[in-house]
Design a protein around this motif. Structure first.
Motif, PDB file in Angstrom:
ATOM      1  N   SER A  73      -7.954  -2.743   0.081  1.00 48.33           N
ATOM      2  CA  SER A  73      -6.262  -2.485   0.381  1.00 48.33           C
ATOM      3  C   SER A  73      -5.754  -3.673  -0.205  1.00 48.33           C
ATOM      4  O   SER A  73      -6.263  -4.892  -0.401  1.00 48.33           O
ATOM      5  CB  SER A  73      -6.457  -2.588   2.130  1.00 48.33           C
ATOM      6  N   SER A  97      -2.993  -4.735   1.240  1.00 45.67           N
ATOM      7  CA  SER A  97      -2.246  -5.141   2.571  1.00 45.67           C
ATOM      8  C   SER A  97      -3.022  -6.261   3.098  1.00 45.67           C
ATOM      9  O   SER A  97      -4.261  -6.229   3.274  1.00 45.67           O
ATOM     10  CB  SER A  97      -1.554  -4.377   3.327  1.00 45.67           C
ATOM     11  N   VAL A  99       9.205  -0.827   6.249  1.00 45.84           N
ATOM     12  CA  VAL A  99       8.526  -0.849   7.318  1.00 45.84           C
ATOM     13  C   VAL A  99       9.167  -0.561   8.505  1.00 45.84           C
ATOM     14  O   VAL A  99      10.066  -0.442   8.845  1.00 45.84           O
ATOM     15  CB  VAL A  99       7.961  -2.138   7.349  1.00 45.84           C
ATOM     16  N   TYR A 118      13.085  -2.983   7.398  1.00 53.13           N
ATOM     17  CA  TYR A 118      12.274  -2.426   8.485  1.00 53.13           C
ATOM     18  C   TYR A 118      13.432  -1.651   9.234  1.00 53.13           C
ATOM     19  O   TYR A 118      14.446  -1.787   9.278  1.00 53.13           O
ATOM     20  CB  TYR A 118      11.604  -3.527   9.367  1.00 53.13           C
ATOM     21  N   ASP A 166       3.876   1.929   7.121  1.00 50.90           N
ATOM     22  CA  ASP A 166       4.265   1.210   6.005  1.00 50.90           C
ATOM     23  C   ASP A 166       5.366   1.775   5.132  1.00 50.90           C
ATOM     24  O   ASP A 166       5.566   2.958   5.408  1.00 50.90           O
ATOM     25  CB  ASP A 166       2.992   0.883   4.939  1.00 50.90           C
ATOM     26  N   GLN A 167       5.554   1.206   3.864  1.00 50.39           N
ATOM     27  CA  GLN A 167       6.789   1.570   3.225  1.00 50.39           C
ATOM     28  C   GLN A 167       6.445   3.123   2.595  1.00 50.39           C
ATOM     29  O   GLN A 167       7.494   3.793   2.278  1.00 50.39           O
ATOM     30  CB  GLN A 167       6.860   0.318   2.003  1.00 50.39           C
ATOM     31  N   ILE A 227      -0.302   2.740   9.768  1.00 52.83           N
ATOM     32  CA  ILE A 227      -1.379   1.668   9.888  1.00 52.83           C
ATOM     33  C   ILE A 227      -2.028   1.193  11.171  1.00 52.83           C
ATOM     34  O   ILE A 227      -3.270   1.145  11.122  1.00 52.83           O
ATOM     35  CB  ILE A 227      -0.510   0.258   9.433  1.00 52.83           C
ATOM     36  N   ASP A 233       2.813  -8.649  11.884  1.00 52.35           N
ATOM     37  CA  ASP A 233       2.583  -7.617  10.846  1.00 52.35           C
ATOM     38  C   ASP A 233       3.873  -6.790  10.018  1.00 52.35           C
ATOM     39  O   ASP A 233       3.552  -6.335   9.100  1.00 52.35           O
ATOM     40  CB  ASP A 233       1.791  -6.438  11.696  1.00 52.35           C
ATOM     41  N   LEU A 289       4.242  -6.971   5.878  1.00 48.22           N
ATOM     42  CA  LEU A 289       4.122  -5.656   5.212  1.00 48.22           C
ATOM     43  C   LEU A 289       5.698  -5.752   4.541  1.00 48.22           C
ATOM     44  O   LEU A 289       5.708  -5.398   3.427  1.00 48.22           O
ATOM     45  CB  LEU A 289       4.107  -4.576   6.303  1.00 48.22           C
ATOM     46  N   GLU A 314       5.240  -8.286   1.737  1.00 44.75           N
ATOM     47  CA  GLU A 314       4.514  -7.720   0.590  1.00 44.75           C
ATOM     48  C   GLU A 314       5.171  -6.807  -0.367  1.00 44.75           C
ATOM     49  O   GLU A 314       5.062  -6.832  -1.357  1.00 44.75           O
ATOM     50  CB  GLU A 314       3.163  -7.015   1.263  1.00 44.75           C
ATOM     51  N   GLU A 315       5.837  -5.965   0.138  1.00 49.74           N
ATOM     52  CA  GLU A 315       6.989  -5.125  -0.541  1.00 49.74           C
ATOM     53  C   GLU A 315       7.943  -5.909  -1.490  1.00 49.74           C
ATOM     54  O   GLU A 315       8.296  -5.433  -2.450  1.00 49.74           O
ATOM     55  CB  GLU A 315       7.536  -4.005   0.411  1.00 49.74           C
TER      56      GLU A 315
END
Length: 194
Positions: A10, A12, A46, A82, A157-158, A163, A184, A188, A191-192
């Motif tokens: 993963s 993530s 997200v 989000y 997720d995106q 998830i 969380d 996420l 990360e994007e």
């Protein structure tokens, strides 16, 4: 004796629960402003999804209060990209105006993307809940207007992948996991952004 370590690949830091990893199915609903909202509108963000209804006498008010706490904490931390999608399990009662009135009772930051969905029939929401989240939506027992539904929040997720889930209210000795949900979503979203 050899030992093996198995791990899931993963990109993530948020691990996918074993019962999930599925792509969210396509849908088209009506939000609290009377506008169409689709699966495509979720891309690149997200999302937290839950199932509620406005005349719920038990779990929905604390679920919505907990989701409000989540969005306020995300706002405090400066998290962007989000959204929240609350799907009504009683779409006949929950018109766009009823949903807008319901959300107005909570302290939601003005710029939060919180979609409250209706504009479909009972068979759609039942199938959508079962197919995407492996959860139940059941009609009220005779003589009641209280729909049976799951109390989880679902993290998407995106790319639209389911998830994990979290209890949307306190359960037994366990308090609502506010910090885990916020962390969380923040992870996420970060990360994007990288």
């Amino acid at each position: 004796m050899a030992s093996f370590i198995l791990s899931a690949c993963s990109d993530s830091d948020v691990e996918v629960m074993s019962r999930y990893g599925n792509e969210l199915g396509d849908f088209e609903v009506t939000n609290q402003q009377g506008e169409t909202f689709t699966r495509e509108d979720m891309e690149g963000k997200v999302w937290l999804i839950d199932f509620i209804f406005t005349n719920c006498a038990t779990v929905c008010p604390p679920m919505t209060a907990n989701m409000t706490d989540v969005v306020n904490e995300l706002e405090e931390r400066g998290v962007e990209d989000y959204g929240v999608l609350s799907l009504s399990v009683d779409p006949e009662t929950d018109t766009p105006q009823v949903l807008a009135d319901y959300l107005s009772h909570y302290d939601v930051p003005d710029d939060t993307e919180w979609q409250l969905a209706t504009g479909y029939d009972y068979s759609f929401i039942r199938g959508f809940a079962e197919d995407n989240f492996k959860t139940i939506v059941a009609p009220p027992p005779e003589g009641s207007n209280q729909v049976t539904h799951g109390i989880s929040f679902y993290l998407i997720d995106q790319e639209g992948k389911v998830i994990k889930d979290y209890p949307g209210v306190d359960t037994g000795d366990n308090e609502f996991p506010l910090e885990e949900v916020v962390s969380d979503v923040e992870t996420l979203a970060d990360e994007e952004a990288e």
